[in-house]
Design an enzyme around this catalytic site. Structure first.
Site, PDB file in Angstrom:
ATOM      1  N   LYS A   1       0.802  -1.230   0.000  1.00  0.00           N
ATOM      2  CA  LYS A   1       0.000   0.000   0.000  1.00  0.00           C
ATOM      3  C   LYS A   1       0.837   1.285   0.000  1.00  0.00           C
ATOM      4  O   LYS A   1       0.364   2.318  -0.451  1.00  0.00           O
ATOM      5  CB  LYS A   1      -0.952   0.018   1.209  1.00  0.00           C
ATOM      6  CG  LYS A   1      -2.036  -1.033   1.103  1.00  0.00           C
ATOM      7  CD  LYS A   1      -3.034  -0.958   2.251  1.00  0.00           C
ATOM      8  CE  LYS A   1      -3.981  -2.143   2.211  1.00  0.00           C
ATOM      9  NZ  LYS A   1      -5.054  -2.086   3.189  1.00  0.00           N
TER      10      LYS A   1
ATOM     11  N   TYR B   1     -11.010 -10.121   9.647  1.00  0.00           N
ATOM     12  CA  TYR B   1     -12.245 -10.708   9.085  1.00  0.00           C
ATOM     13  C   TYR B   1     -12.150 -12.216   8.847  1.00  0.00           C
ATOM     14  O   TYR B   1     -13.133 -12.822   8.423  1.00  0.00           O
ATOM     15  CB  TYR B   1     -12.680  -9.969   7.811  1.00  0.00           C
ATOM     16  CG  TYR B   1     -11.664  -9.949   6.699  1.00  0.00           C
ATOM     17  CD1 TYR B   1     -10.760  -8.895   6.588  1.00  0.00           C
ATOM     18  CD2 TYR B   1     -11.604 -10.967   5.757  1.00  0.00           C
ATOM     19  CE1 TYR B   1      -9.828  -8.855   5.573  1.00  0.00           C
ATOM     20  CE2 TYR B   1     -10.673 -10.937   4.736  1.00  0.00           C
ATOM     21  CZ  TYR B   1      -9.792  -9.882   4.649  1.00  0.00           C
ATOM     22  OH  TYR B   1      -8.872  -9.851   3.636  1.00  0.00           O
TER      23      TYR B   1
ATOM     24  N   THR C   1       4.370  -1.468  20.061  1.00  0.00           N
ATOM     25  CA  THR C   1       5.540  -0.613  19.809  1.00  0.00           C
ATOM     26  C   THR C   1       5.074   0.846  19.886  1.00  0.00           C
ATOM     27  O   THR C   1       4.475   1.372  18.943  1.00  0.00           O
ATOM     28  CB  THR C   1       6.139  -0.922  18.415  1.00  0.00           C
ATOM     29  OG1 THR C   1       6.274  -2.330  18.289  1.00  0.00           O
ATOM     30  CG2 THR C   1       7.474  -0.242  18.221  1.00  0.00           C
TER      31      THR C   1
ATOM     32  N   ASN D   1      -0.565   0.668  21.293  1.00  0.00           N
ATOM     33  CA  ASN D   1       0.223  -0.244  20.457  1.00  0.00           C
ATOM     34  C   ASN D   1       1.361  -0.870  21.237  1.00  0.00           C
ATOM     35  O   ASN D   1       1.860  -0.295  22.197  1.00  0.00           O
ATOM     36  CB  ASN D   1       0.785   0.495  19.229  1.00  0.00           C
ATOM     37  CG  ASN D   1       1.172  -0.465  18.113  1.00  0.00           C
ATOM     38  OD1 ASN D   1       0.439  -1.414  17.834  1.00  0.00           O
ATOM     39  ND2 ASN D   1       2.310  -0.255  17.478  1.00  0.00           N
TER      40      ASN D   1
ATOM     41  N   GLY E   1      -0.649  -0.835   9.131  1.00  0.00           N
ATOM     42  CA  GLY E   1      -1.250  -0.327   7.896  1.00  0.00           C
ATOM     43  C   GLY E   1      -2.746  -0.065   8.029  1.00  0.00           C
ATOM     44  O   GLY E   1      -3.242   0.999   7.628  1.00  0.00           O
ATOM     45  N   ALA E   2      -3.500  -1.004   8.592  1.00  0.00           N
ATOM     46  CA  ALA E   2      -4.948  -0.821   8.736  1.00  0.00           C
ATOM     47  C   ALA E   2      -5.236   0.354   9.670  1.00  0.00           C
ATOM     48  O   ALA E   2      -6.160   1.141   9.439  1.00  0.00           O
ATOM     49  CB  ALA E   2      -5.593  -2.098   9.284  1.00  0.00           C
TER      50      ALA E   2
ATOM     51  N   ASP F   1      -9.999   2.291   2.406  1.00  0.00           N
ATOM     52  CA  ASP F   1     -10.085   1.614   3.715  1.00  0.00           C
ATOM     53  C   ASP F   1     -10.725   2.516   4.774  1.00  0.00           C
ATOM     54  O   ASP F   1     -11.410   2.038   5.679  1.00  0.00           O
ATOM     55  CB  ASP F   1      -8.685   1.198   4.201  1.00  0.00           C
ATOM     56  CG  ASP F   1      -8.141  -0.010   3.454  1.00  0.00           C
ATOM     57  OD1 ASP F   1      -8.945  -0.830   2.983  1.00  0.00           O
ATOM     58  OD2 ASP F   1      -6.910  -0.128   3.351  1.00  0.00           O
TER      59      ASP F   1
HETATM   60  P1  NAP Z   1       0.427  -4.581  10.047  1.00  0.00           P
HETATM   61  O1  NAP Z   1       0.705  -3.323   9.277  1.00  0.00           O
HETATM   62  O2  NAP Z   1       1.408  -5.690  10.009  1.00  0.00           O
HETATM   63  O3  NAP Z   1       0.181  -4.127  11.585  1.00  0.00           O
HETATM   64  C1  NAP Z   1       0.020  -5.088  12.582  1.00  0.00           C
HETATM   65  C2  NAP Z   1      -0.351  -4.425  13.904  1.00  0.00           C
HETATM   66  O4  NAP Z   1      -0.636  -5.480  14.826  1.00  0.00           O
HETATM   67  C3  NAP Z   1       0.746  -3.583  14.533  1.00  0.00           C
HETATM   68  O5  NAP Z   1       0.167  -2.542  15.275  1.00  0.00           O
HETATM   69  C4  NAP Z   1       1.437  -4.604  15.459  1.00  0.00           C
HETATM   70  O6  NAP Z   1       2.098  -4.009  16.570  1.00  0.00           O
HETATM   71  C5  NAP Z   1       0.240  -5.369  15.967  1.00  0.00           C
HETATM   72  N1  NAP Z   1       0.558  -6.718  16.415  1.00  0.00           N
HETATM   73  C6  NAP Z   1       0.785  -7.816  15.648  1.00  0.00           C
HETATM   74  N2  NAP Z   1       1.014  -8.885  16.425  1.00  0.00           N
HETATM   75  C7  NAP Z   1       0.941  -8.466  17.707  1.00  0.00           C
HETATM   76  C8  NAP Z   1       1.080  -9.114  18.971  1.00  0.00           C
HETATM   77  N3  NAP Z   1       1.343 -10.422  19.050  1.00  0.00           N
HETATM   78  N4  NAP Z   1       0.923  -8.394  20.083  1.00  0.00           N
HETATM   79  C9  NAP Z   1       0.637  -7.073  20.018  1.00  0.00           C
HETATM   80  N5  NAP Z   1       0.495  -6.385  18.851  1.00  0.00           N
HETATM   81  C10 NAP Z   1       0.649  -7.079  17.711  1.00  0.00           C
HETATM   82  O7  NAP Z   1      -0.952  -5.239   9.577  1.00  0.00           O
HETATM   83  P2  NAP Z   1      -2.240  -4.476   8.985  1.00  0.00           P
HETATM   84  O8  NAP Z   1      -2.111  -4.324   7.523  1.00  0.00           O
HETATM   85  O9  NAP Z   1      -2.464  -3.239   9.797  1.00  0.00           O
HETATM   86  O10 NAP Z   1      -3.385  -5.560   9.262  1.00  0.00           O
HETATM   87  C11 NAP Z   1      -3.853  -5.820  10.574  1.00  0.00           C
HETATM   88  C12 NAP Z   1      -5.152  -6.624  10.498  1.00  0.00           C
HETATM   89  O11 NAP Z   1      -6.161  -5.851   9.857  1.00  0.00           O
HETATM   90  C13 NAP Z   1      -5.024  -7.912   9.661  1.00  0.00           C
HETATM   91  O12 NAP Z   1      -5.766  -8.919  10.315  1.00  0.00           O
HETATM   92  C14 NAP Z   1      -5.699  -7.565   8.348  1.00  0.00           C
HETATM   93  O13 NAP Z   1      -6.267  -8.694   7.707  1.00  0.00           O
HETATM   94  C15 NAP Z   1      -6.791  -6.630   8.849  1.00  0.00           C
HETATM   95  N6  NAP Z   1      -7.298  -5.727   7.793  1.00  0.00           N
HETATM   96  C16 NAP Z   1      -8.615  -5.789   7.530  1.00  0.00           C
HETATM   97  C17 NAP Z   1      -9.150  -4.971   6.545  1.00  0.00           C
HETATM   98  C18 NAP Z   1     -10.619  -5.066   6.277  1.00  0.00           C
HETATM   99  O14 NAP Z   1     -11.059  -4.572   5.211  1.00  0.00           O
HETATM  100  N7  NAP Z   1     -11.400  -5.639   7.160  1.00  0.00           N
HETATM  101  C19 NAP Z   1      -8.344  -4.055   5.858  1.00  0.00           C
HETATM  102  C20 NAP Z   1      -6.978  -4.015   6.166  1.00  0.00           C
HETATM  103  C21 NAP Z   1      -6.466  -4.866   7.147  1.00  0.00           C
HETATM  104  P3  NAP Z   1       3.620  -3.475  16.434  1.00  0.00           P
HETATM  105  O15 NAP Z   1       3.518  -2.112  15.811  1.00  0.00           O
HETATM  106  O16 NAP Z   1       4.111  -3.446  17.826  1.00  0.00           O
HETATM  107  O17 NAP Z   1       4.339  -4.463  15.569  1.00  0.00           O
END
Ligand code: NAP
Length: 280
Positions: free
Chosen positions: A65, A221, A156, A154, A134-135, A101
């Protein structure tokens, strides 16, 4: 042709939703939606292919993205502000990037509150956003745009601080050690990947912090209902499933790609059918 690219594009529901809508409108001879796994280092080549093959639309998911923004011709001001493009539209060789989004965030919230999404309907509402990836960028932009008082939690903290610093209005930042504070929020949003398929037993927030006056929204989801949402539902909170976000960002994309009004009921039904849920 339209396509979703990600690394990997695992279980993408976008082709299901878009192809079903093309069929419903009788434009499936003109449009088809497919998916491709693309490594980050190849995204520039994909953009070249979009131009050469005259691909109409490109949906970008993790981790493309931000990277894709380097190679397209124009970026919509909202996507620029969010700092991420999930939708690229090819208009006669001119590639313009958008972000849908944030609409997938604000439209379900407005519906839950019985408000018009075009208004500042979150003014005076305390929103707790868990995650800063990212989300979270689009979700934070969306709720700030609609007037919310936002706190980002968060793991981090520096990442949350960076995100908060890029928003138009002040947002508070906390580590996950302060997660009990979400009990005071009107709206709790999980934008982390905690609770996703593969770690369904995990949740970002203890059930004792939910109450029946809250709205609880999960971006995740798959599975359809996470532990986070299930426990919020048991507590009497109003819950919003991640599929709603997927649906409303997809509806906006469909309209950018085809120029037609999206058949929303059909798109929603295609997603519900995928999860074997009763038609809604
Ligand atoms: P991302 O950029 O990799 O961000 C992940 C986030 O989760 C970060 O804030 C990370 O914290 C945190 N995290 C991951 N594992 C963790 C753990 N074990 N303990 C605490 N914090 C943790 O991923 P993303 O793109 O934002 O996606 C996140 C979710 O949103 C996914 O499930 C994705 O499928 C969903 N999503 C849904 C839609 C929709 O249309 N429904 C759209 C986009 C995304 P740190 O910063 O500390 O690493």
């Amino acid at each position: 042709m339209c396509m979703i690219v990600g690394d990997p594009v695992k279980h993408s529901l976008s082709p299901i939703m878009h192809n079903s809508a093309y069929k419903e409108l009788g434009i499936d001879d003109e449009f088809v939606f497919t998916a491709a796994n693309v490594k980050s280092e190849n995204i520039e080549d994909v953009i070249r292919a979009v131009r050469v093959m005259n691909i109409r639309g490109l949906t970008c998911t993790i981790p493309h993205k931000m990277e894709v923004m380097k190679y397209i011709d124009e970026i919509d001001p909202v996507a620029m502000k969010i700092g991420a493009v999930n939708t690229v539209v090819n208009d006669d060789g001119v590639l313009k990037g958008y972000n849908t989004d944030w609409l997938g965030t604000v439209i379900p919230l407005a519906m839950a509150l019985d408000n018009d999404p075009a208004t500042k309907f979150l003014e005076g509402k305390k929103v707790a956003l868990i995650g800063a990836g990212g989300a979270a960028r689009a979700m934070a932009f969306g709720v700030i745009e609609k007037g919310a008082n936002l706190t980002i939690y968060n793991r981090t903290v520096q990442k949350a601080e960076k995100l908060a610093g890029e928003l138009d209005r002040d947002a508070q930042v906390r580590s996950l050690d302060s997660i009990s504070e979400v009990s005071d929020a009107d709206i709790i949003i999980n934008s982390t990947s905690i609770g996703m398929e593969g770690n369904e037993d995990s949740t970002p927030c203890d059930e004792k912090f939910f109450n029946e006056d809250q709205i609880v929204f999960d971006a995740v989801y798959i599975p359809y209902e996470t532990r986070f949402l299930r426990e919020a539902r048991y507590s009497g909170a109003h819950i919003i499933h991640g599929i709603e976000m997927l649906l409303f960002q997809g509806i906006a994309q469909f309209e950018y790609y085809t120029g037609h009004k999206a058949p929303t009921d059909n798109m929603k039904a295609s997603l519900f059918k995928h999860f074997n849920l009763p038609g809604k």
